[in-house]
Design a protein around this motif. Structure first.
Motif, PDB file in Angstrom:
ATOM      1  N   ILE A 135      71.680 -59.824  10.622  1.00 44.15           N
ATOM      2  CA  ILE A 135      73.075 -59.727  11.076  1.00 44.15           C
ATOM      3  C   ILE A 135      73.897 -59.107   9.954  1.00 44.15           C
ATOM      4  O   ILE A 135      73.881 -59.602   8.817  1.00 44.15           O
ATOM      5  CB  ILE A 135      73.643 -61.110  11.456  1.00 44.15           C
ATOM      6  N   VAL A 136      74.623 -58.036  10.271  1.00 39.79           N
ATOM      7  CA  VAL A 136      75.407 -57.323   9.257  1.00 39.79           C
ATOM      8  C   VAL A 136      76.821 -57.054   9.780  1.00 39.79           C
ATOM      9  O   VAL A 136      77.093 -57.196  10.971  1.00 39.79           O
ATOM     10  CB  VAL A 136      74.728 -55.984   8.876  1.00 39.79           C
ATOM     11  N   VAL A 137      77.674 -56.654   8.843  1.00 40.32           N
ATOM     12  CA  VAL A 137      79.031 -56.236   9.194  1.00 40.32           C
ATOM     13  C   VAL A 137      79.162 -54.751   8.880  1.00 40.32           C
ATOM     14  O   VAL A 137      78.844 -54.312   7.769  1.00 40.32           O
ATOM     15  CB  VAL A 137      80.087 -57.030   8.410  1.00 40.32           C
ATOM     16  N   THR A 138      79.616 -53.960   9.868  1.00 42.11           N
ATOM     17  CA  THR A 138      79.724 -52.512   9.697  1.00 42.11           C
ATOM     18  C   THR A 138      80.996 -52.169   8.909  1.00 42.11           C
ATOM     19  O   THR A 138      81.863 -53.034   8.692  1.00 42.11           O
ATOM     20  CB  THR A 138      79.777 -51.817  11.070  1.00 42.11           C
ATOM     21  N   PRO A 139      81.147 -50.908   8.491  1.00 43.85           N
ATOM     22  CA  PRO A 139      82.370 -50.504   7.770  1.00 43.85           C
ATOM     23  C   PRO A 139      83.644 -50.724   8.574  1.00 43.85           C
ATOM     24  O   PRO A 139      84.735 -50.870   8.003  1.00 43.85           O
ATOM     25  CB  PRO A 139      82.138 -49.004   7.514  1.00 43.85           C
ATOM     26  N   ASP A 140      83.537 -50.763   9.912  1.00 46.80           N
ATOM     27  CA  ASP A 140      84.710 -50.999  10.763  1.00 46.80           C
ATOM     28  C   ASP A 140      85.025 -52.480  10.903  1.00 46.80           C
ATOM     29  O   ASP A 140      85.988 -52.859  11.594  1.00 46.80           O
ATOM     30  CB  ASP A 140      84.472 -50.405  12.163  1.00 46.80           C
ATOM     31  N   GLY A 141      84.216 -53.330  10.295  1.00 47.51           N
ATOM     32  CA  GLY A 141      84.456 -54.764  10.386  1.00 47.51           C
ATOM     33  C   GLY A 141      83.789 -55.426  11.569  1.00 47.51           C
ATOM     34  O   GLY A 141      84.003 -56.620  11.813  1.00 47.51           O
ATOM     35  N   LEU A 180      73.666 -46.219  10.338  1.00 53.76           N
ATOM     36  CA  LEU A 180      74.412 -46.450   9.102  1.00 53.76           C
ATOM     37  C   LEU A 180      73.457 -46.493   7.918  1.00 53.76           C
ATOM     38  O   LEU A 180      72.260 -46.753   8.070  1.00 53.76           O
ATOM     39  CB  LEU A 180      75.189 -47.769   9.179  1.00 53.76           C
ATOM     40  N   ASP A 181      74.010 -46.236   6.750  1.00 56.00           N
ATOM     41  CA  ASP A 181      73.220 -46.377   5.524  1.00 56.00           C
ATOM     42  C   ASP A 181      73.295 -47.822   5.059  1.00 56.00           C
ATOM     43  O   ASP A 181      74.286 -48.518   5.316  1.00 56.00           O
ATOM     44  CB  ASP A 181      73.763 -45.448   4.433  1.00 56.00           C
ATOM     45  N   ARG A 182      72.238 -48.285   4.390  1.00 55.14           N
ATOM     46  CA  ARG A 182      72.219 -49.684   3.946  1.00 55.14           C
ATOM     47  C   ARG A 182      73.380 -50.009   2.997  1.00 55.14           C
ATOM     48  O   ARG A 182      73.824 -51.154   2.918  1.00 55.14           O
ATOM     49  CB  ARG A 182      70.894 -50.014   3.273  1.00 55.14           C
ATOM     50  N   SER A 183      73.882 -48.977   2.297  1.00 56.19           N
ATOM     51  CA  SER A 183      74.991 -49.204   1.368  1.00 56.19           C
ATOM     52  C   SER A 183      76.322 -49.388   2.095  1.00 56.19           C
ATOM     53  O   SER A 183      77.303 -49.837   1.489  1.00 56.19           O
ATOM     54  CB  SER A 183      75.100 -48.031   0.387  1.00 56.19           C
ATOM     55  N   GLU A 184      76.352 -49.068   3.405  1.00 60.01           N
ATOM     56  CA  GLU A 184      77.605 -49.129   4.163  1.00 60.01           C
ATOM     57  C   GLU A 184      77.818 -50.463   4.852  1.00 60.01           C
ATOM     58  O   GLU A 184      78.907 -50.723   5.362  1.00 60.01           O
ATOM     59  CB  GLU A 184      77.640 -48.016   5.227  1.00 60.01           C
ATOM     60  N   VAL A 185      76.798 -51.299   4.900  1.00 59.88           N
ATOM     61  CA  VAL A 185      76.917 -52.554   5.642  1.00 59.88           C
ATOM     62  C   VAL A 185      76.943 -53.738   4.679  1.00 59.88           C
ATOM     63  O   VAL A 185      76.473 -53.658   3.551  1.00 59.88           O
ATOM     64  CB  VAL A 185      75.759 -52.732   6.651  1.00 59.88           C
ATOM     65  N   LYS A 186      77.487 -54.826   5.182  1.00 59.56           N
ATOM     66  CA  LYS A 186      77.504 -56.076   4.425  1.00 59.56           C
ATOM     67  C   LYS A 186      76.569 -57.062   5.130  1.00 59.56           C
ATOM     68  O   LYS A 186      76.685 -57.308   6.326  1.00 59.56           O
ATOM     69  CB  LYS A 186      78.921 -56.650   4.374  1.00 59.56           C
ATOM     70  N   LEU A 187      75.644 -57.616   4.387  1.00 56.75           N
ATOM     71  CA  LEU A 187      74.650 -58.514   4.965  1.00 56.75           C
ATOM     72  C   LEU A 187      75.231 -59.912   5.142  1.00 56.75           C
ATOM     73  O   LEU A 187      75.749 -60.505   4.203  1.00 56.75           O
ATOM     74  CB  LEU A 187      73.412 -58.583   4.055  1.00 56.75           C
TER      75      LEU A 187
END
Length: 288
Positions: A225-231, A259-266
């Motif tokens: 489960i991650v959070v995208t750059p758009d929240g 998305l790139d792995r650097s763009e998401v928050k785990l």
């Protein structure tokens, strides 16, 4: 510190240390040494060098001498003897109808022993075969049953990548390879896709495993489960560990986004596991 010389007895094999004494050996020289098998001739792959005592497991045996022309002639004779022994042994195996496959024959430098390597599906009673061979060659005979990975290393060949087998080309010793390595690398657990010509897991799975371990530490896994750059919160549906690209399906859209792995928050990661059914079906691929 102790001075050593490294000697190898096979083109791709383990390196053994010997005490050079007053001998100055160069890489590529042939050296006559005493081993547990008897007097052998090996190739110098490490010239005179000092190493720490902790790197030496047992007392060093001395180098007897560097090989001369007569020694090299003896090596050639031994190679011919090995060929003759291979042919004769195959004839004896056929005559006794033994279910075994002869793979290789080695003759010690001092002609004190002949070693026959073979594969077989089950245990083989080869006592009579040993007597037959001893009566022909008048020397000590030793038969050794080896595994399919050892057979591939001895015979060599080309892998599905088109290159020489890793075990034949450069590997000194076999490393354990597991089904989990294949799963962590995102490979299909299809036996034909992850096994080599020997029928066991490909050695390159182990060679590349350290890189995948590092990438797994920084990359969300499939199902995370991650959070995208758009929240937006989303679930990872596909991962490319090498490129770092993720396919994420968010709560607000039915179409996954890349998305790139650097763009998401785990937020929550998952653990890669091999279930019982997979392990049971593929267990034989892990055998040596």
């Amino acid at each position: 510190m102790k001075e050593i010389v490294g000697v190898r007895f096979k083109s791709v094999g383990k390196i053994y240390y010997f005490s050079p004494g007053n001998i100055r050996a160069n890489v590529g020289d042939r050296a006559i040494v005493e081993t547990v098998r008897g007097i052998e001739c090996g190739e110098v792959v490490i010239a005179n060098r000092e190493i720490e005592d902790e790197m030496i497991n047992s007392p060093l045996k001395p180098i007897i001498r560097l090989a001369d022309d007569n020694d090299l002639k003896t090596l050639e004779k031994n190679k011919q003897r090995e060929k003759d022994a291979f042919r004769i042994c195959e004839e004896k195996i056929a005559a006794r109808k033994l279910k075994m496959n002869l793979v290789d024959v080695e003759c010690t430098f001092d002609n004190n022993k002949l070693l026959f390597y073979f594969t077989a599906e089950n245990r083989v009673d080869f006592r009579e075969l040993v007597k037959d061979l001893a009566s022909v060659f008048r020397t000590r005979i030793e038969l050794r049953q080896i595994g399919v990975r050892d057979e591939a290393k001895i015979l060599g060949g080309l892998g599905i990548c088109g290159r020489e087998f890793c075990c034949k080309g450069y590997m000194g010793d076999f490393q354990p390879v597991s089904i989990k390595m294949a799963k962590e690398q995102g490979l299909s657990l299809n036996p034909t896709k992850i096994s080599g010509t020997c029928g066991r897991l490909m050695c390159c799975l182990k060679n590349e495993h350290n890189v995948y371990e590092e990438l797994l530490k920084i990359t969300p896994k499939m199902g995370a489960i991650v959070v995208t750059p758009d929240g937006d919160k989303g679930k990872v549906e596909d991962v490319n560990l090498i490129t770092g690209k993720l396919r994420v399906k968010t709560e607000k859209s039915e179409v996954p986004v890349t998305l790139d792995r650097s763009e998401v928050k785990l937020l929550k990661d998952v653990e890669i596991r091999v279930n019982r059914e997979e392990l049971k079906a593929l267990k034989k691929l892990e055998e040596q």
